[in-house]
Design an enzyme around this catalytic site. Structure first.
Site, short mmCIF file in Angstrom:
data_model
loop_
_atom_site.label_atom_id
_atom_site.label_comp_id
_atom_site.label_asym_id
_atom_site.label_seq_id
_atom_site.Cartn_x
_atom_site.Cartn_y
_atom_site.Cartn_z
CD GLU A 63 -7.00 -0.36 1.28
OE1 GLU A 63 -7.21 0.72 1.87
OE2 GLU A 63 -6.07 -1.10 1.57
NE ARG A 107 -9.43 8.22 4.49
CZ ARG A 107 -9.73 7.38 5.47
NH1 ARG A 107 -9.03 6.25 5.63
NH2 ARG A 107 -10.70 7.63 6.32
CG ASN A 143 -1.84 1.13 1.32
OD1 ASN A 143 -1.42 2.27 1.10
ND2 ASN A 143 -3.09 0.89 1.65
CG HIS A 199 -5.30 -1.62 9.25
ND1 HIS A 199 -4.95 -1.01 10.41
CD2 HIS A 199 -5.72 -0.65 8.42
CE1 HIS A 199 -5.17 0.28 10.30
NE2 HIS A 199 -5.63 0.53 9.09
CD GLU A 242 -6.74 -6.40 3.25
OE1 GLU A 242 -6.77 -6.38 2.00
OE2 GLU A 242 -6.20 -5.52 3.93
CG HIS A 292 0.94 6.15 4.63
ND1 HIS A 292 0.08 7.13 5.09
CD2 HIS A 292 0.41 4.97 4.97
CE1 HIS A 292 -0.93 6.55 5.72
NE2 HIS A 292 -0.76 5.24 5.66
#
Ligand code: PXP
Length: 261
Positions: free
Chosen positions: A74, A46, A8, A202, A161, A11
């Site tokens: 996602e 998001r 992922n 996560h 997941e 960031h």
């Protein structure tokens, strides 16, 4: 088969957005991950666009296509984001709950009320209708009540997941993690009986991933924050290569060679 490493890279965008600059480049991060053995790129668009931006999604899609590797998109069940997913055509969509005030996704989807179940079910039906080849995973807690809802969906769910955030935090604090591991084991058994792949994601770090690798339950790990943090010290390429090596060492003998994809 060894589990896949989904990386992922949200960031990298977080760092870029913090200064409103054009660097660090999200595309370059995706390339480096894939050149160094990452199996998949995961990004989360998001609703508040706090890190990944719309253009990033299309740019990263182009890179994953060039490398012949999957893009895992996602997203929350938001109509605007669903429209973007239809245009991007990722290989996987991972549906997650989304609250604006949270620092990061704070837990799995709630499927226990009729209203929530119908909302997620409707999003899955719409996404699969638009792109029948799309694979869908649901980000869920490992509790049996929640997992029991998955076979009720109107379209086949390809993977769950499992939210590993609470486990990972307990692990880091040196607390007892046996109860989490037991629940993950039962979750995987239930999912395997229903021919649903079991992914993990996560809060994971190299260390907290260890016991999960030993248990051979998960066919995919999605890891972000720790990888990007560690890359500050080691560089992104070396971190990915190291994680991949760890995953491969645990490869034999692997009883959970059961990817249903
Ligand atoms: N999987 C899901 C569903 C997530 O929401 C996230 C965070 O965006 C991750 C994996 C990666 O989590 P982390 O950045 O804590 O490794």
């Amino acid at each position: 088969m060894a589990p896949r490493l989904g990386v992922n890279i949200d960031h990298v965008a977080t760092l870029r957005q913090a200064r409103g600059e054009f660097y660090p480049c999200v595309k370059r991060a995706a390339q480096l991950v894939l050149e160094n053995g990452g199996d998949q790129i995961t990004i989360h668009l998001r609703e508040d666009r706090r890190h990944i931006q719309d253009q990033d999604v299309f740019d990263v899609r182009a890179i994953t296509s060039d490398y012949g590797k999957p893009l895992n998109f996602e997203m929350g069940c938001n109509p605007e984001i669903i429209e973007i997913a239809k245009k991007v055509k990722p290989d996987w969509v991972c549906l997650v709950p989304e609250k604006r005030e949270e620092k990061t996704t704070e837990g799995g989807l709630d499927l226990l009320t009729d209203e929530n179940f119908s909302r997620v079910n409707k999003a899955c039906v719409e996404l699969k209708k638009d792109n029948p080849k799309l694979k869908i995973s649901l980000f869920l807690e490992s509790n049996p009540e929640t997992l029991k809802q998955v076979p009720r969906f109107d379209v086949a769910i390809d993977a769950v997941e499992i939210h590993t955030g609470d486990y990972a935090k307990a692990f880091l604090l040196g607390q007892e993690v046996a109860s989490y591991l037991k629940e993950f084991e039962s979750a995987e058994r239930f999912l395997a009986q229903n021919k649903i792949n079991c992914h993990a994601g996560h809060g994971l770090t190299m260390d907290s991933m260890g016991p999960l690798l030993e248990m051979e339950l998960f066919s995919e790990f999605n890891i972000g924050h720790w990888i990007i943090s560690e890359a500050v010290f080691q560089g992104l390429g070396p971190v990915i290569r190291h994680l991949k090596k760890l995953i491969q060492i645990k490869e034999t003998p692997r009883i959970s060679d059961k990817s249903f994809i």
